[in-house]
Design a protein around this motif. Structure first.
Motif, PDB file in Angstrom:
ATOM      1  N   HIS A  39       0.800  -1.230   0.000  1.00  0.00           N
ATOM      2  CA  HIS A  39       0.000   0.000   0.000  1.00  0.00           C
ATOM      3  C   HIS A  39       0.833   1.280   0.000  1.00  0.00           C
ATOM      4  CE1 HIS A  39      -3.759  -2.179   0.525  1.00  0.00           C
ATOM      5  NE2 HIS A  39      -3.225  -2.860   1.524  1.00  0.00           N
ATOM      6  N   GLY A  40       2.134   1.171   0.310  1.00  0.00           N
ATOM      7  CA  GLY A  40       2.950   2.370   0.431  1.00  0.00           C
ATOM      8  C   GLY A  40       2.785   2.984   1.812  1.00  0.00           C
ATOM      9  N   LYS A  41       3.679   3.882   2.159  1.00  0.00           N
ATOM     10  CA  LYS A  41       3.690   4.445   3.514  1.00  0.00           C
ATOM     11  C   LYS A  41       2.427   5.243   3.828  1.00  0.00           C
ATOM     12  CE  LYS A  41       6.296   7.496   6.588  1.00  0.00           C
ATOM     13  NZ  LYS A  41       7.516   8.347   6.737  1.00  0.00           N
ATOM     14  N   THR A  42       2.085   6.214   2.989  1.00  0.00           N
ATOM     15  CA  THR A  42       0.962   7.103   3.295  1.00  0.00           C
ATOM     16  C   THR A  42      -0.364   6.352   3.339  1.00  0.00           C
ATOM     17  OG1 THR A  42       2.107   8.975   2.276  1.00  0.00           O
ATOM     18  CG2 THR A  42      -0.267   9.183   2.605  1.00  0.00           C
ATOM     19  N   LYS A  43      -0.680   5.623   2.280  1.00  0.00           N
ATOM     20  CA  LYS A  43      -1.928   4.873   2.225  1.00  0.00           C
ATOM     21  C   LYS A  43      -1.931   3.747   3.247  1.00  0.00           C
ATOM     22  CE  LYS A  43      -5.952   3.856   0.434  1.00  0.00           C
ATOM     23  NZ  LYS A  43      -7.115   4.771   0.591  1.00  0.00           N
ATOM     24  N   GLY A  44      -0.769   3.111   3.418  1.00  0.00           N
ATOM     25  CA  GLY A  44      -0.666   2.028   4.382  1.00  0.00           C
ATOM     26  C   GLY A  44      -0.954   2.486   5.799  1.00  0.00           C
ATOM     27  N   LEU A  45      -0.407   3.644   6.178  1.00  0.00           N
ATOM     28  CA  LEU A  45      -0.660   4.181   7.518  1.00  0.00           C
ATOM     29  C   LEU A  45      -2.135   4.501   7.716  1.00  0.00           C
ATOM     30  CD1 LEU A  45       2.423   6.528   8.015  1.00  0.00           C
ATOM     31  CD2 LEU A  45       1.856   4.491   9.371  1.00  0.00           C
ATOM     32  N   GLU A  46      -2.743   5.032   6.682  1.00  0.00           N
ATOM     33  CA  GLU A  46      -4.170   5.368   6.758  1.00  0.00           C
ATOM     34  C   GLU A  46      -5.017   4.108   6.950  1.00  0.00           C
ATOM     35  OE1 GLU A  46      -7.674   7.045   3.786  1.00  0.00           O
ATOM     36  OE2 GLU A  46      -5.575   7.589   3.395  1.00  0.00           O
ATOM     37  N   LEU A  47      -4.731   3.084   6.159  1.00  0.00           N
ATOM     38  CA  LEU A  47      -5.488   1.843   6.253  1.00  0.00           C
ATOM     39  C   LEU A  47      -5.226   1.129   7.572  1.00  0.00           C
ATOM     40  CD1 LEU A  47      -4.978   0.450   2.625  1.00  0.00           C
ATOM     41  CD2 LEU A  47      -7.078   1.431   3.595  1.00  0.00           C
ATOM     42  N   PHE A  48      -3.965   1.097   7.983  1.00  0.00           N
ATOM     43  CA  PHE A  48      -3.600   0.415   9.222  1.00  0.00           C
ATOM     44  C   PHE A  48      -4.266   1.090  10.425  1.00  0.00           C
ATOM     45  CE2 PHE A  48      -0.154  -0.788  12.412  1.00  0.00           C
ATOM     46  CZ  PHE A  48      -0.619  -2.080  12.556  1.00  0.00           C
ATOM     47  N   GLN A  49      -4.246   2.411  10.441  1.00  0.00           N
ATOM     48  CA  GLN A  49      -4.869   3.138  11.550  1.00  0.00           C
ATOM     49  C   GLN A  49      -6.380   2.897  11.573  1.00  0.00           C
ATOM     50  OE1 GLN A  49      -3.010   4.945  13.944  1.00  0.00           O
ATOM     51  NE2 GLN A  49      -4.974   4.578  14.962  1.00  0.00           N
ATOM     52  N   LYS A  50      -6.977   2.777  10.404  1.00  0.00           N
ATOM     53  CA  LYS A  50      -8.414   2.505  10.326  1.00  0.00           C
ATOM     54  C   LYS A  50      -8.723   1.126  10.908  1.00  0.00           C
ATOM     55  CE  LYS A  50     -12.324   2.304   7.113  1.00  0.00           C
ATOM     56  NZ  LYS A  50     -12.774   2.400   5.710  1.00  0.00           N
TER      57      LYS A  50
ATOM     58  N   THR B  59     -12.467 -17.639  24.661  1.00  0.00           N
ATOM     59  CA  THR B  59     -13.252 -18.274  23.612  1.00  0.00           C
ATOM     60  C   THR B  59     -12.703 -18.034  22.210  1.00  0.00           C
ATOM     61  OG1 THR B  59     -14.716 -16.349  23.473  1.00  0.00           O
ATOM     62  CG2 THR B  59     -15.358 -18.101  24.976  1.00  0.00           C
ATOM     63  N   ILE B  60     -11.950 -16.974  22.020  1.00  0.00           N
ATOM     64  CA  ILE B  60     -11.422 -16.705  20.687  1.00  0.00           C
ATOM     65  C   ILE B  60     -10.360 -17.742  20.332  1.00  0.00           C
ATOM     66  CG2 ILE B  60      -9.544 -15.157  21.383  1.00  0.00           C
ATOM     67  CD1 ILE B  60     -10.377 -13.401  18.963  1.00  0.00           C
ATOM     68  N   ASP B  61     -10.334 -18.170  19.091  1.00  0.00           N
ATOM     69  CA  ASP B  61      -9.351 -19.167  18.674  1.00  0.00           C
ATOM     70  C   ASP B  61      -8.855 -18.839  17.268  1.00  0.00           C
ATOM     71  OD1 ASP B  61     -11.397 -19.928  16.970  1.00  0.00           O
ATOM     72  OD2 ASP B  61     -11.994 -21.631  18.213  1.00  0.00           O
ATOM     73  N   ALA B  62      -7.929 -19.653  16.769  1.00  0.00           N
ATOM     74  CA  ALA B  62      -7.322 -19.375  15.469  1.00  0.00           C
ATOM     75  C   ALA B  62      -8.364 -19.377  14.354  1.00  0.00           C
ATOM     76  CB  ALA B  62      -6.229 -20.410  15.175  1.00  0.00           C
ATOM     77  N   LYS B  63      -9.349 -20.267  14.434  1.00  0.00           N
ATOM     78  CA  LYS B  63     -10.379 -20.319  13.401  1.00  0.00           C
ATOM     79  C   LYS B  63     -11.184 -19.022  13.385  1.00  0.00           C
ATOM     80  CE  LYS B  63     -14.095 -23.313  11.655  1.00  0.00           C
ATOM     81  NZ  LYS B  63     -15.174 -22.330  11.594  1.00  0.00           N
ATOM     82  N   THR B  64     -11.479 -18.500  14.585  1.00  0.00           N
ATOM     83  CA  THR B  64     -12.210 -17.244  14.679  1.00  0.00           C
ATOM     84  C   THR B  64     -11.399 -16.107  14.064  1.00  0.00           C
ATOM     85  OG1 THR B  64     -13.244 -17.993  16.727  1.00  0.00           O
ATOM     86  CG2 THR B  64     -13.348 -15.637  16.263  1.00  0.00           C
ATOM     87  N   LEU B  65     -10.104 -16.078  14.356  1.00  0.00           N
ATOM     88  CA  LEU B  65      -9.248 -15.031  13.815  1.00  0.00           C
ATOM     89  C   LEU B  65      -9.202 -15.097  12.296  1.00  0.00           C
ATOM     90  CD1 LEU B  65      -6.231 -15.181  16.284  1.00  0.00           C
ATOM     91  CD2 LEU B  65      -8.064 -13.494  16.238  1.00  0.00           C
ATOM     92  N   LYS B  66      -9.186 -16.313  11.753  1.00  0.00           N
ATOM     93  CA  LYS B  66      -9.109 -16.475  10.310  1.00  0.00           C
ATOM     94  C   LYS B  66     -10.383 -15.991   9.627  1.00  0.00           C
ATOM     95  CE  LYS B  66      -8.324 -19.940   6.726  1.00  0.00           C
ATOM     96  NZ  LYS B  66      -8.042 -21.375   6.449  1.00  0.00           N
ATOM     97  N   GLU B  67     -11.538 -16.285  10.238  1.00  0.00           N
ATOM     98  CA  GLU B  67     -12.816 -15.971   9.617  1.00  0.00           C
ATOM     99  C   GLU B  67     -13.285 -14.545   9.880  1.00  0.00           C
ATOM    100  OE1 GLU B  67     -15.303 -18.948  11.260  1.00  0.00           O
ATOM    101  OE2 GLU B  67     -14.609 -20.530   9.880  1.00  0.00           O
ATOM    102  N   LYS B  68     -12.636 -13.885  10.832  1.00  0.00           N
ATOM    103  CA  LYS B  68     -13.086 -12.561  11.235  1.00  0.00           C
ATOM    104  C   LYS B  68     -13.040 -11.595  10.065  1.00  0.00           C
ATOM    105  CE  LYS B  68     -12.561  -9.665  15.246  1.00  0.00           C
ATOM    106  NZ  LYS B  68     -11.788  -9.455  16.471  1.00  0.00           N
ATOM    107  N   GLN B  69     -14.095 -10.846   9.875  1.00  0.00           N
ATOM    108  CA  GLN B  69     -14.168  -9.880   8.793  1.00  0.00           C
ATOM    109  C   GLN B  69     -13.908  -8.481   9.337  1.00  0.00           C
ATOM    110  OE1 GLN B  69     -14.671 -10.603   5.491  1.00  0.00           O
ATOM    111  NE2 GLN B  69     -14.409 -12.712   6.202  1.00  0.00           N
ATOM    112  N   LEU B  70     -12.959  -7.803   8.761  1.00  0.00           N
ATOM    113  CA  LEU B  70     -12.628  -6.450   9.176  1.00  0.00           C
ATOM    114  C   LEU B  70     -13.151  -5.460   8.159  1.00  0.00           C
ATOM    115  CD1 LEU B  70      -8.986  -7.030  10.362  1.00  0.00           C
ATOM    116  CD2 LEU B  70     -10.967  -6.646  11.800  1.00  0.00           C
ATOM    117  N   PRO B  71     -13.400  -4.216   8.577  1.00  0.00           N
ATOM    118  CA  PRO B  71     -13.918  -3.214   7.646  1.00  0.00           C
ATOM    119  C   PRO B  71     -12.952  -2.986   6.503  1.00  0.00           C
ATOM    120  CG  PRO B  71     -14.085  -2.459   9.926  1.00  0.00           C
ATOM    121  CD  PRO B  71     -13.251  -3.698   9.934  1.00  0.00           C
ATOM    122  N   PRO B  72     -13.452  -2.711   5.292  1.00  0.00           N
ATOM    123  CA  PRO B  72     -12.571  -2.468   4.140  1.00  0.00           C
ATOM    124  C   PRO B  72     -11.816  -1.162   4.321  1.00  0.00           C
ATOM    125  CG  PRO B  72     -14.853  -2.004   3.581  1.00  0.00           C
ATOM    126  CD  PRO B  72     -14.879  -2.612   4.956  1.00  0.00           C
TER     127      PRO B  72
END
Length: 231
Positions: free
Chosen positions: A189-200, A218-231
């Motif tokens: 993503h590059g530094k500028t866009k990457g920082l923006e996305l990472f902070q979001k 209760t959280i496990d590796a399967k949960t972490l894998k399936e977790k959906q994060l905002p775009p």
């Protein structure tokens, strides 16, 4: 070139001639390893405990001062600590967020971007509860590599921090290939866009803290894998 007209195997021919395979097929020259980086691990006072050496082609070794100006290439009788422990300790006092990644290279790259980052030596799955003791009262963000070992590592760290860290967030980097990491994320993503996305991602992720401590068990590796994060 040796040849047996009776159809003997190469091993039989060599044995009869008193030779070994290495005598007629010399080893291919090995590519010399070069030191790519040296990562010092220090105690809270800043005294050197040991170092992790990264080589190219990729490989690692560990060494400790031998007290004579040189090094011994093992960690016998050495208590492992978090990478950049003095900086992490000071950052916690200042109320800064601590980022846990996989590997010193990732930690260094986040430091260059203004984050206080740490890791443990020896890779995924090697987290110790003593590392979590050094993070008591801290707000922590775990950024695992994008693969199953990374997700399991995040699960291990998360459970270990239960009752110790003030809060914990787990950031599952979106749209990344298998085995990629936070360094690849910023390379993509590059530094500028990457920082923006990472902070979001950080801002929009729900913190796991004492008020939601049931999630820590209760959280496990399967949960972490399936977790959906905002775009």
């Amino acid at each position: 070139m040796l040849h047996c007209h009776a159809g003997c195997s190469l091993d039989d021919v060599l044995k009869a001639a008193g030779l070994k395979t290495s005598d007629i097929f010399p080893d291919e020259p090995k590519q010399e390893r070069k030191i790519e980086a040296i990562y010092p691990y220090k105690d809270k006072k800043g005294d050197l405990l040991y170092e992790v050496i990264r080589y190219n082609p990729k490989g690692f070794s560990q060494r400790r001062p031998d007290g004579k100006g040189g090094y011994t290439y093992n960690l016998k009788n050495v208590t492992p600590v978090l990478y950049r422990l003095p900086e992490v300790t000071e950052a916690i006092k200042q109320g800064k967020t601590i980022f846990i990644v996989e590997g010193e290279k990732d930690a260094e790259n986040l430091y260059k971007l203004g984050f206080t980052a740490t890791t443990c030596s020896s890779g995924a799955g090697k987290w110790k509860d003593s590392y979590s003791d050094s993070l008591k009262g801290a707000n922590v963000v775990i950024v695992p590599d994008c693969d199953e070992p990374g997700r399991k590592h995040a699960e291990q760290v998360l459970k270990s921090l239960s009752g110790k860290a003030a809060s914990v967030k787990v950031i599952n980097l979106p749209d990344m290939a298998d085995k990629q990491d936070i360094t690849d994320f910023f390379r993509k993503h590059g530094k500028t866009k990457g920082l923006e996305l990472f902070q979001k991602l950080i801002d929009e992720e729900t913190a796991i803290n004492e008020s939601s401590k049931n999630l820590l068990t209760t959280i496990d590796a399967k949960t972490l894998k399936e977790k959906q994060l905002p775009p």
